[in-house]
Motif scaffolding. Sequence first.
Motif, PDB file in Angstrom:
ATOM      1  N   LEU A  38       0.863  -1.197   0.000  1.00 21.36           N
ATOM      2  CA  LEU A  38       0.000   0.000   0.000  1.00 21.36           C
ATOM      3  C   LEU A  38       0.889   1.233   0.000  1.00 21.36           C
ATOM      4  O   LEU A  38       1.744   1.387   0.870  1.00 21.36           O
ATOM      5  CB  LEU A  38      -0.911   0.021   1.239  1.00 21.36           C
ATOM      6  CG  LEU A  38      -1.734   1.288   1.435  1.00 21.36           C
ATOM      7  CD1 LEU A  38      -2.793   1.439   0.353  1.00 21.36           C
ATOM      8  CD2 LEU A  38      -2.409   1.312   2.807  1.00 21.36           C
ATOM      9  N   ILE A  39       0.694   2.090  -0.981  1.00 19.95           N
ATOM     10  CA  ILE A  39       1.358   3.399  -0.969  1.00 19.95           C
ATOM     11  C   ILE A  39       0.278   4.433  -0.705  1.00 19.95           C
ATOM     12  O   ILE A  39      -0.693   4.523  -1.466  1.00 19.95           O
ATOM     13  CB  ILE A  39       2.054   3.686  -2.315  1.00 19.95           C
ATOM     14  CG1 ILE A  39       3.180   2.680  -2.567  1.00 19.95           C
ATOM     15  CG2 ILE A  39       2.596   5.113  -2.346  1.00 19.95           C
ATOM     16  CD1 ILE A  39       3.810   2.796  -3.941  1.00 19.95           C
ATOM     17  N   ALA A  52      -0.034   8.011  -0.954  1.00 24.37           N
ATOM     18  CA  ALA A  52       0.651   9.211  -1.429  1.00 24.37           C
ATOM     19  C   ALA A  52       0.337  10.346  -0.460  1.00 24.37           C
ATOM     20  O   ALA A  52      -0.808  10.508  -0.049  1.00 24.37           O
ATOM     21  CB  ALA A  52       0.154   9.553  -2.831  1.00 24.37           C
ATOM     22  N   ASP A  53       1.349  11.085  -0.089  1.00 21.59           N
ATOM     23  CA  ASP A  53       1.093  12.162   0.866  1.00 21.59           C
ATOM     24  C   ASP A  53       0.238  13.238   0.202  1.00 21.59           C
ATOM     25  O   ASP A  53       0.292  13.410  -1.002  1.00 21.59           O
ATOM     26  CB  ASP A  53       2.403  12.754   1.367  1.00 21.59           C
ATOM     27  CG  ASP A  53       2.325  12.977   2.860  1.00 21.59           C
ATOM     28  OD1 ASP A  53       1.241  13.384   3.333  1.00 21.59           O
ATOM     29  OD2 ASP A  53       3.323  12.728   3.553  1.00 21.59           O
ATOM     30  N   TYR A  54      -0.548  13.906   1.011  1.00 19.73           N
ATOM     31  CA  TYR A  54      -1.448  14.912   0.432  1.00 19.73           C
ATOM     32  C   TYR A  54      -1.773  15.970   1.461  1.00 19.73           C
ATOM     33  O   TYR A  54      -1.520  15.787   2.659  1.00 19.73           O
ATOM     34  CB  TYR A  54      -2.722  14.253  -0.105  1.00 19.73           C
ATOM     35  CG  TYR A  54      -3.498  13.440   0.922  1.00 19.73           C
ATOM     36  CD1 TYR A  54      -4.436  14.029   1.758  1.00 19.73           C
ATOM     37  CD2 TYR A  54      -3.276  12.066   1.050  1.00 19.73           C
ATOM     38  CE1 TYR A  54      -5.140  13.292   2.689  1.00 19.73           C
ATOM     39  CE2 TYR A  54      -3.969  11.314   1.979  1.00 19.73           C
ATOM     40  CZ  TYR A  54      -4.906  11.932   2.797  1.00 19.73           C
ATOM     41  OH  TYR A  54      -5.592  11.185   3.728  1.00 19.73           O
ATOM     42  N   ASP A  55      -2.322  17.069   0.959  1.00 20.12           N
ATOM     43  CA  ASP A  55      -2.755  18.148   1.842  1.00 20.12           C
ATOM     44  C   ASP A  55      -4.144  17.788   2.360  1.00 20.12           C
ATOM     45  O   ASP A  55      -5.106  17.731   1.596  1.00 20.12           O
ATOM     46  CB  ASP A  55      -2.794  19.462   1.048  1.00 20.12           C
ATOM     47  CG  ASP A  55      -3.070  20.656   1.945  1.00 20.12           C
ATOM     48  OD1 ASP A  55      -3.463  20.463   3.119  1.00 20.12           O
ATOM     49  OD2 ASP A  55      -2.902  21.796   1.469  1.00 20.12           O
ATOM     50  N   GLU A  89     -14.262  20.344  -0.963  1.00 19.98           N
ATOM     51  CA  GLU A  89     -13.902  19.177  -1.753  1.00 19.98           C
ATOM     52  C   GLU A  89     -13.939  17.880  -0.946  1.00 19.98           C
ATOM     53  O   GLU A  89     -13.517  16.837  -1.439  1.00 19.98           O
ATOM     54  CB  GLU A  89     -12.490  19.358  -2.340  1.00 19.98           C
ATOM     55  CG  GLU A  89     -12.419  20.475  -3.358  1.00 19.98           C
ATOM     56  CD  GLU A  89     -11.021  20.700  -3.904  1.00 19.98           C
ATOM     57  OE1 GLU A  89     -10.070  20.137  -3.343  1.00 19.98           O
ATOM     58  OE2 GLU A  89     -10.894  21.458  -4.875  1.00 19.98           O
ATOM     59  N   LEU A  90     -14.383  17.977   0.299  1.00 16.61           N
ATOM     60  CA  LEU A  90     -14.365  16.783   1.139  1.00 16.61           C
ATOM     61  C   LEU A  90     -15.748  16.136   1.172  1.00 16.61           C
ATOM     62  O   LEU A  90     -16.765  16.824   1.292  1.00 16.61           O
ATOM     63  CB  LEU A  90     -13.915  17.137   2.558  1.00 16.61           C
ATOM     64  CG  LEU A  90     -12.604  17.923   2.662  1.00 16.61           C
ATOM     65  CD1 LEU A  90     -12.198  18.080   4.127  1.00 16.61           C
ATOM     66  CD2 LEU A  90     -11.494  17.246   1.875  1.00 16.61           C
ATOM     67  N   ALA A  91     -15.761  14.820   1.076  1.00 18.26           N
ATOM     68  CA  ALA A  91     -17.026  14.089   1.085  1.00 18.26           C
ATOM     69  C   ALA A  91     -17.628  14.114   2.486  1.00 18.26           C
ATOM     70  O   ALA A  91     -16.932  13.851   3.471  1.00 18.26           O
ATOM     71  CB  ALA A  91     -16.782  12.648   0.648  1.00 18.26           C
ATOM     72  N   PHE A 141      -6.973  12.501   8.798  1.00 15.02           N
ATOM     73  CA  PHE A 141      -7.945  12.806   7.755  1.00 15.02           C
ATOM     74  C   PHE A 141      -8.885  11.620   7.616  1.00 15.02           C
ATOM     75  O   PHE A 141      -8.441  10.478   7.444  1.00 15.02           O
ATOM     76  CB  PHE A 141      -7.241  13.063   6.414  1.00 15.02           C
ATOM     77  CG  PHE A 141      -8.198  13.348   5.296  1.00 15.02           C
ATOM     78  CD1 PHE A 141      -8.817  14.576   5.194  1.00 15.02           C
ATOM     79  CD2 PHE A 141      -8.495  12.384   4.343  1.00 15.02           C
ATOM     80  CE1 PHE A 141      -9.713  14.845   4.169  1.00 15.02           C
ATOM     81  CE2 PHE A 141      -9.392  12.647   3.312  1.00 15.02           C
ATOM     82  CZ  PHE A 141     -10.001  13.880   3.222  1.00 15.02           C
ATOM     83  N   GLN A 149     -11.811   9.830   5.430  1.00 16.01           N
ATOM     84  CA  GLN A 149     -12.377   9.816   4.079  1.00 16.01           C
ATOM     85  C   GLN A 149     -13.580   8.885   4.034  1.00 16.01           C
ATOM     86  O   GLN A 149     -13.480   7.705   4.372  1.00 16.01           O
ATOM     87  CB  GLN A 149     -11.330   9.352   3.056  1.00 16.01           C
ATOM     88  CG  GLN A 149     -11.879   9.163   1.642  1.00 16.01           C
ATOM     89  CD  GLN A 149     -12.363  10.455   1.002  1.00 16.01           C
ATOM     90  OE1 GLN A 149     -11.695  11.490   1.087  1.00 16.01           O
ATOM     91  NE2 GLN A 149     -13.535  10.427   0.374  1.00 16.01           N
ATOM     92  N   TYR A 154     -12.415   5.432   5.866  1.00 17.08           N
ATOM     93  CA  TYR A 154     -11.102   5.143   6.452  1.00 17.08           C
ATOM     94  C   TYR A 154     -10.516   6.388   7.095  1.00 17.08           C
ATOM     95  O   TYR A 154     -10.916   7.519   6.803  1.00 17.08           O
ATOM     96  CB  TYR A 154     -10.139   4.500   5.457  1.00 17.08           C
ATOM     97  CG  TYR A 154      -9.720   5.309   4.244  1.00 17.08           C
ATOM     98  CD1 TYR A 154      -8.862   6.396   4.348  1.00 17.08           C
ATOM     99  CD2 TYR A 154     -10.149   4.941   2.967  1.00 17.08           C
ATOM    100  CE1 TYR A 154      -8.452   7.098   3.224  1.00 17.08           C
ATOM    101  CE2 TYR A 154      -9.743   5.648   1.834  1.00 17.08           C
ATOM    102  CZ  TYR A 154      -8.892   6.730   1.967  1.00 17.08           C
ATOM    103  OH  TYR A 154      -8.495   7.434   0.861  1.00 17.08           O
ATOM    104  N   ARG A 183      -3.159   3.987   7.524  1.00 17.21           N
ATOM    105  CA  ARG A 183      -4.567   4.004   7.081  1.00 17.21           C
ATOM    106  C   ARG A 183      -5.335   2.927   7.843  1.00 17.21           C
ATOM    107  O   ARG A 183      -4.919   1.771   7.895  1.00 17.21           O
ATOM    108  CB  ARG A 183      -4.660   3.761   5.577  1.00 17.21           C
ATOM    109  CG  ARG A 183      -6.090   3.635   5.065  1.00 17.21           C
ATOM    110  CD  ARG A 183      -6.165   3.718   3.546  1.00 17.21           C
ATOM    111  NE  ARG A 183      -5.725   5.027   3.076  1.00 17.21           N
ATOM    112  CZ  ARG A 183      -5.484   5.314   1.798  1.00 17.21           C
ATOM    113  NH1 ARG A 183      -5.631   4.387   0.869  1.00 17.21           N
ATOM    114  NH2 ARG A 183      -5.081   6.526   1.443  1.00 17.21           N
TER     115      ARG A 183
END
Lengths: 282, 368
Positions: A129-130, A132-135, A143-145, A215, A217, A233, A244
């Motif tokens: 599992l990668i 990816a780093d994010y803001d 933009e968030l569900a 974060f 999601q 998650y 995660r």
Amino acid sequence: MLTALTNTFAKGDIQALANKLLHSTCWQQHNVKHYGEDQLRSIVQNWLATMGRSDVVASQVIKQDSQIAANLTFRHTTTNVDINYTFWLESNGEVIKSIVAMIDTPALALATGQDEATLTQMLPDADALIIADYDQQDHLQGELAIPSTISALNADLASLLDSWWSIWSKNQLAAIDTVYDANAAIKLPGNETQVNSSDLFDFVLARLTRLSRAFAQLEQVLVDGEQVAIKWYLDGDENGQRVRVPMLTMLSLEQGKIQQELTTTDILAFQKRFPHSSMFQG
Amino acid sequence: MSQQNVTQLYWKNLPELLNPQGEKVQTLRGFDPEFVDIVDYIIRITHRIWEQKNVGLCIDYYGEYCPVHTLGGYSDDVETVVKNTLKTIGAFPDRSLIGENVIWRDLGDKAGYYSSHRITSIMTNKGPSEFGPATGKTGRVTTIADCICLENKIVYEWLMRDNSFLVKQLGIDVLDAAEHFSQLPDNDTFEQWRHNEIVRIKAGQPSEHQWLTKVDKSAVEIANRWIEQLFNEKCFSHIAELYHLNAKVQWPGGTEASGIPGIKGVFIRFLAQVPDAKATVDHVGVVDFEGQGCDIAIRWSIAGTFHSGEERLSLYNGQDYFVLASTHLRIIDNKIQEEWTVFDEVAAYANLMKDFNRLNAAKGEQSC
């Protein structure tokens, strides 16, 4: 579908489930995606080898269109310990296209008299599992569900579920008092018994304070009358490493409040994937 | 003949797919009469060659001259297809190919059909492979095979495989696998093709493989926006316009994300190692998805200057980086709900290593 799952995992009727699976069915469990007859059969065999025959003492099903969330509570015949096995299925009523399954693995260890380290060792190696780093910040972009943006909900339910989601997504702990009934029965990962809303406050706080840049999601929301299932998650940095935690939550509502919650995550599979994490320790 | 009548795989089981009922629903000029449509052709010949191990059937179902492009090599004769298939089955004897989707396009009577076949393979590494000695471990890999099928034969193929995900499951480090791969003999035609592709992509020129048959305009628009806004303009706020808030993506090596912030992270992580990248849309195909939306296949390429802060990879900074890729997008309500992007990271890194070694060898010769 529930009967097939029950007969398979409680009684070893492997064919009952095999008849419902496609050549292309994907079964995600213990952070591994299983495909093909051989791997799918091994999921059931491994469960039966660990658990033996068992009884299903409770079940809950939430269905919307082709998505089904189902929890089966198995009771070990010798130790009488209950284990929640939660499934998220995509099915057309005849066959199953995909399954995401979460087992309360600490309860499984307890029920079968194994220590957690031994059971963890027996779990399959997690898929690579990668993350990816994010803001993780929204920067006022919207933009968030949240439940009401990814699912068609009536106004009252939208308000309730958005508030529930704010507990995890915005650390809005005060919402616990408004969305949960005072006598709500809550079952959380790693807790052997049901807890109340005050314990939930501590549980959420403990998880979120172990993570920086946390974060949450939202992946899917199912609504079936007064029952709601949520697939989601939690990501976050722990000692510089991004982790995660996938979760499945089932909520039962009454008079605009949450009366019952079951949240399942596979803690031992998480530990196997992230051995240095202390997310669920202590 | 309506596109809706062509086989859709999603809810169909293998026995049903291997024994199609009903009439032929596409012209299929020159194909064996047993096939009812191009999806049926792809699924059944794949099953016969790989799962029934009738490797010799490649002779029947591949053109005698059949260029096959991967990011790690090139061949153009059917004998090599047979040889490579056998080598793979020798290394992975229980390889099963699970057809996840076939996105196709009718190229007209003279050109045949374009098929983009996404496959999940489960396989145990029991013999030496291009990545090293046998590991005995079972792995899973996603492949997208883009083929031109004419008169019952595959006559051109682009093959993309997520080898970095596979080698990780086999317990092999991705860069070790790339090192091993880079030691394999060179192929001049491949190197010339790779050089030409890098020049073409950097110049933003279209692929030489173009067909006149129409593709749904909105699908082409989505594909062009996806490449242009994300890869070329690198304006990641467009992700929120292109993707649903709970969209899910799978990229090579085990990269998985849901939601806008996570998906932005996937693109930024990839493009950070090739910050001046240029990308081109090389082919677009689109089919209906179960009456709920559509599935778009995009074959695309990217080239630019490699840059990495990682110790082993930073050796190759400043060199050309090139990727041949394929992406399947599931579009629901005009936005992307799910994405599968496949390319071979192992071969991409191996190409950097080969170029580095060649450059150093040339410098050595000069200094002598």
